[in-house]
Design a protein around this motif. Sequence first.
Motif, PDB file in Angstrom:
ATOM      1  N   ILE A 209      35.553 -34.648  87.853  1.00 22.16           N
ATOM      2  CA  ILE A 209      34.211 -34.250  88.276  1.00 22.16           C
ATOM      3  C   ILE A 209      34.255 -33.278  89.448  1.00 22.16           C
ATOM      4  N   LEU A 210      35.124 -33.565  90.412  1.00 24.65           N
ATOM      5  CA  LEU A 210      35.145 -32.799  91.656  1.00 24.65           C
ATOM      6  C   LEU A 210      36.169 -31.662  91.654  1.00 24.65           C
ATOM      7  N   GLY A 211      36.937 -31.534  90.580  1.00 24.54           N
ATOM      8  CA  GLY A 211      37.884 -30.432  90.479  1.00 24.54           C
ATOM      9  C   GLY A 211      39.062 -30.539  91.425  1.00 24.54           C
ATOM     10  N   TRP A 212      39.548 -31.750  91.637  1.00 22.70           N
ATOM     11  CA  TRP A 212      40.698 -31.917  92.521  1.00 22.70           C
ATOM     12  C   TRP A 212      41.941 -31.290  91.898  1.00 22.70           C
ATOM     13  N   SER A 213      42.805 -30.784  92.741  1.00 26.28           N
ATOM     14  CA  SER A 213      44.050 -30.155  92.284  1.00 26.28           C
ATOM     15  C   SER A 213      45.025 -31.213  91.764  1.00 26.28           C
ATOM     16  N   LYS A 214      46.023 -30.757  90.991  1.00 31.65           N
ATOM     17  CA  LYS A 214      47.041 -31.673  90.485  1.00 31.65           C
ATOM     18  C   LYS A 214      47.815 -32.313  91.636  1.00 31.65           C
TER      19      LYS A 214
END
Length: 262
Positions: A209-214
């Motif tokens: 949802i929040l587009g966190w990085s790998k």
Amino acid sequence: MLSARSLFQEILDNDNSFRLFCSIAASGEAQGGWENGRIAALVPESQRGLGPKIVRHGADEDKHGRIFNALLRKRGLEPVDVPQDADYTMLLERQGIGLAHDKLRADEPLTEYDIVAYLAHSRVTEQRASEQMQLLRKHFADHPDLGRAVKMISNDEDNHLAYCHEELLRLAAAGHARTIHRILRESALAEIRVYRDVSLVFMAQMGRILGWSKAKMAMLAAGIHAVYVYERLGGWRRMVSLRMPERLDALGGPASAAPEFA
């Protein structure tokens, strides 16, 4: 820098992540309210004095569910379905934590053993709930939207934990000590596995949802696994100890109302 406050602030600031968080919380609380209501209706004669306290416990859980739904409505949001692999209460039931729903739907009175098991299971899960709400209270007690809800729910969860301690000690003195010890240990070891699995699913959902990085996701997953290792090596013992609480008869009265939310 990652911190509990910064992570939750991200979740709070985004409508979609906040919607999922509140939906999961409301669903779990509503489930707890139903379970306690049924247990109160089926409590055996030998433990009839517990009935009003179990009713109070269920009323508190229902209230918490209404509070989380009211927080959603305040932002113009509707609840979403809880992903099955993030449904903490359902997964606990599959592990034998909590009385089986088939038994609660029947009209047969529960046994004294059932009540011992219910209280032991609750002692474990209320430990987790109390700790989580204390964390939120630490960081968000003064938040203009969330603060009052966090403080109210945190106080209730502390009451629930105190009630479990007091009643289990009473039952231990009545001859159930060995059974209580066994159920507490089994429940704690099962709960920490479920909590790890649900936490991983929850963080993965929030990451999408929040587009966190790998890299951020990997760091959070590593942290969740580290908590599990700590709990598996001995941290689970905090969930099984029993001591007389400072708050005696913590559920001895009616549930407090929450008119500002409900």
